[in-house]
Design an enzyme around this catalytic site. Structure first.
Site, PDB file in Angstrom:
ATOM      1  N   LYS A  70      15.127  58.079  16.624  1.00 62.05           N
ATOM      2  CA  LYS A  70      13.889  56.989  16.605  1.00 62.05           C
ATOM      3  C   LYS A  70      13.018  57.442  17.732  1.00 62.05           C
ATOM      4  CE  LYS A  70      16.433  53.443  17.282  1.00 62.05           C
ATOM      5  NZ  LYS A  70      17.816  53.909  17.614  1.00 62.05           N
TER       6      LYS A  70
ATOM      7  N   ARG B 252      22.505  61.026  29.802  1.00 67.39           N
ATOM      8  CA  ARG B 252      22.599  59.577  30.222  1.00 67.39           C
ATOM      9  C   ARG B 252      23.866  58.922  30.145  1.00 67.39           C
ATOM     10  NH1 ARG B 252      18.549  57.067  25.425  1.00 67.39           N
ATOM     11  NH2 ARG B 252      20.335  55.611  25.316  1.00 67.39           N
TER      12      ARG B 252
ATOM     13  N   ARG C 135      16.668  44.562  17.973  1.00 65.32           N
ATOM     14  CA  ARG C 135      18.017  45.242  17.586  1.00 65.32           C
ATOM     15  C   ARG C 135      19.159  44.027  17.142  1.00 65.32           C
ATOM     16  NH1 ARG C 135      17.614  49.782  21.251  1.00 65.32           N
ATOM     17  NH2 ARG C 135      19.779  50.943  21.206  1.00 65.32           N
TER      18      ARG C 135
ATOM     19  N   ARG D 138      22.535  65.690  23.889  1.00 70.91           N
ATOM     20  CA  ARG D 138      21.166  65.213  24.041  1.00 70.91           C
ATOM     21  C   ARG D 138      21.063  65.335  25.729  1.00 70.91           C
ATOM     22  NH1 ARG D 138      18.709  59.425  22.110  1.00 70.91           N
ATOM     23  NH2 ARG D 138      20.288  58.512  23.177  1.00 70.91           N
TER      24      ARG D 138
ATOM     25  N   ARG E 140      28.280  51.750  21.260  1.00 72.99           N
ATOM     26  CA  ARG E 140      26.909  51.599  20.915  1.00 72.99           C
ATOM     27  C   ARG E 140      26.889  51.611  19.191  1.00 72.99           C
ATOM     28  NH1 ARG E 140      23.737  55.796  23.928  1.00 72.99           N
ATOM     29  NH2 ARG E 140      21.929  54.964  23.104  1.00 72.99           N
TER      30      ARG E 140
HETATM   31  P1  AMP Z   1      18.131  53.078  23.564  1.00 70.78           P
HETATM   32  O1  AMP Z   1      17.176  53.870  24.350  1.00 70.78           O
HETATM   33  O2  AMP Z   1      17.056  52.462  22.462  1.00 70.78           O
HETATM   34  O3  AMP Z   1      19.228  53.583  22.628  1.00 70.78           O
HETATM   35  O4  AMP Z   1      18.589  51.883  24.447  1.00 70.78           O
HETATM   36  C1  AMP Z   1      19.607  52.007  25.565  1.00 70.78           C
HETATM   37  C2  AMP Z   1      20.324  50.671  25.796  1.00 70.78           C
HETATM   38  O5  AMP Z   1      19.265  49.635  26.272  1.00 70.78           O
HETATM   39  C3  AMP Z   1      20.863  49.961  24.644  1.00 70.78           C
HETATM   40  O6  AMP Z   1      22.268  50.668  24.388  1.00 70.78           O
HETATM   41  C4  AMP Z   1      20.956  48.616  25.023  1.00 70.78           C
HETATM   42  O7  AMP Z   1      21.830  48.460  26.210  1.00 70.78           O
HETATM   43  C5  AMP Z   1      19.555  48.410  25.820  1.00 70.78           C
HETATM   44  N1  AMP Z   1      18.620  48.044  24.834  1.00 70.78           N
HETATM   45  C6  AMP Z   1      17.683  48.889  24.535  1.00 70.78           C
HETATM   46  N2  AMP Z   1      16.883  47.874  23.694  1.00 70.78           N
HETATM   47  C7  AMP Z   1      17.409  47.160  23.618  1.00 70.78           C
HETATM   48  C8  AMP Z   1      17.091  45.732  22.381  1.00 70.78           C
HETATM   49  N3  AMP Z   1      16.106  45.828  21.736  1.00 70.78           N
HETATM   50  N4  AMP Z   1      18.041  44.720  22.704  1.00 70.78           N
HETATM   51  C9  AMP Z   1      19.058  45.055  23.334  1.00 70.78           C
HETATM   52  N5  AMP Z   1      19.510  45.834  24.207  1.00 70.78           N
HETATM   53  C10 AMP Z   1      18.364  46.599  24.065  1.00 70.78           C
END
Ligand code: AMP
Length: 210
Positions: free
Chosen positions: A13, A156, A88, A123, A167
């Site tokens: 994404k 990360r 989400r 990654r 996740r």
């Molecule tokens: P991402 O980089 O989008 O994979 O997000 C990394 C982490 O940030 C996720 O595993 C969640 O812990 C948190 N996070 C990001 N976006 C959201 C969201 N819309 N709602 C809740 N937690 C989020």
């Protein structure tokens, strides 16, 4: 273009959002990047989010909704935006609607859990600007160094295999129902993940009719 990108963590994404952002001249709003920056800077939001992010759990909806409402009110979002990683959960999607935040389309990138687990292991993320690379499919010009800002590339914490599994479980339970939510509103489009970034972009461009 007011677009939501849906898909499991690691579906691509973020990478596709950046490409579409440049193509359409609209900003990408990545809640993951906003949270990581807040954590680096030790802001109250960052401190609140840290334990959730690092264990692969979702940050509470009210925190996320606050961040996104504030960001979408900025001038550069007036002509459109790409939401990467938000909503989400169903309550987050409902909050967008309740706040009059309209979207044209929710595009889901479909990919198997096995492919995700393989992919996340390679990654690398810039510790300064959050740009992502992949050791095989999208390597930086110089190993360990960000092409864009020269920052150090790191793994990360939440890309560790056990956290990735957590996740993915969260994704299937809490985020995947959003496909139904947007299908009911005739706003859902899906594309299958392709072997290369360019081919996935081409599939998205076709699905969106760009
Ligand atoms: P991402 O980089 O989008 O994979 O997000 C990394 C982490 O940030 C996720 O595993 C969640 O812990 C948190 N996070 C990001 N976006 C959201 C969201 N819309 N709602 C809740 N937690 C989020």
């Amino acid at each position: 273009m007011k677009l939501i990108l849906l898909g499991a963590p690691g579906a691509g994404k973020g990478t596709q959002a950046e490409i579409l952002s440049r193509m359409q001249s609209v900003p990408t709003i990545s809640t993951g990047n906003i949270l990581r920056a807040a954590m680096r800077n030790g802001t109250p939001v960052g401190l609140q989010a840290k334990a959730y992010v690092e264990s692969g759990k979702l940050v509470p909806d009210d925190v996320i909704i606050g961040i996104v409402k504030e960001r979408l009110a900025e001038d550069d979002c007036a002509n459109g935006y790409i939401l990467d990683g938000m909503p989400r959960t169903i309550p987050q999607a409902e909050a967008l609607e309740e706040n009059g935040i309209d979207i044209d389309c929710a595009l889901s990138i479909e990919i198997s859990d096995e492919t995700i687990i393989e992919r996340m292991a390679g990654r690398r993320t810039c510790s300064k600007c959050s740009q992502t690379f992949h050791v095989v499919s999208n390597p930086p010009k110089q190993e360990g160094v960000c092409d864009f800002c020269g920052g150090e590339l790191t793994i990360r914490k939440d890309d560790a295999p056990e956290t990735v599994k957590a996740r993915l479980a969260t994704y299937h339970e809490e985020t995947e129902p959003l496909k139904d939510f947007y299908a009911k509103r005739a706003k859902l489009k899906t594309v299958d993940n392709q072997p290369t970034i360019e081919e996935t972009t081409a599939a998205i461009v076709k699905a969106l009719g760009l």
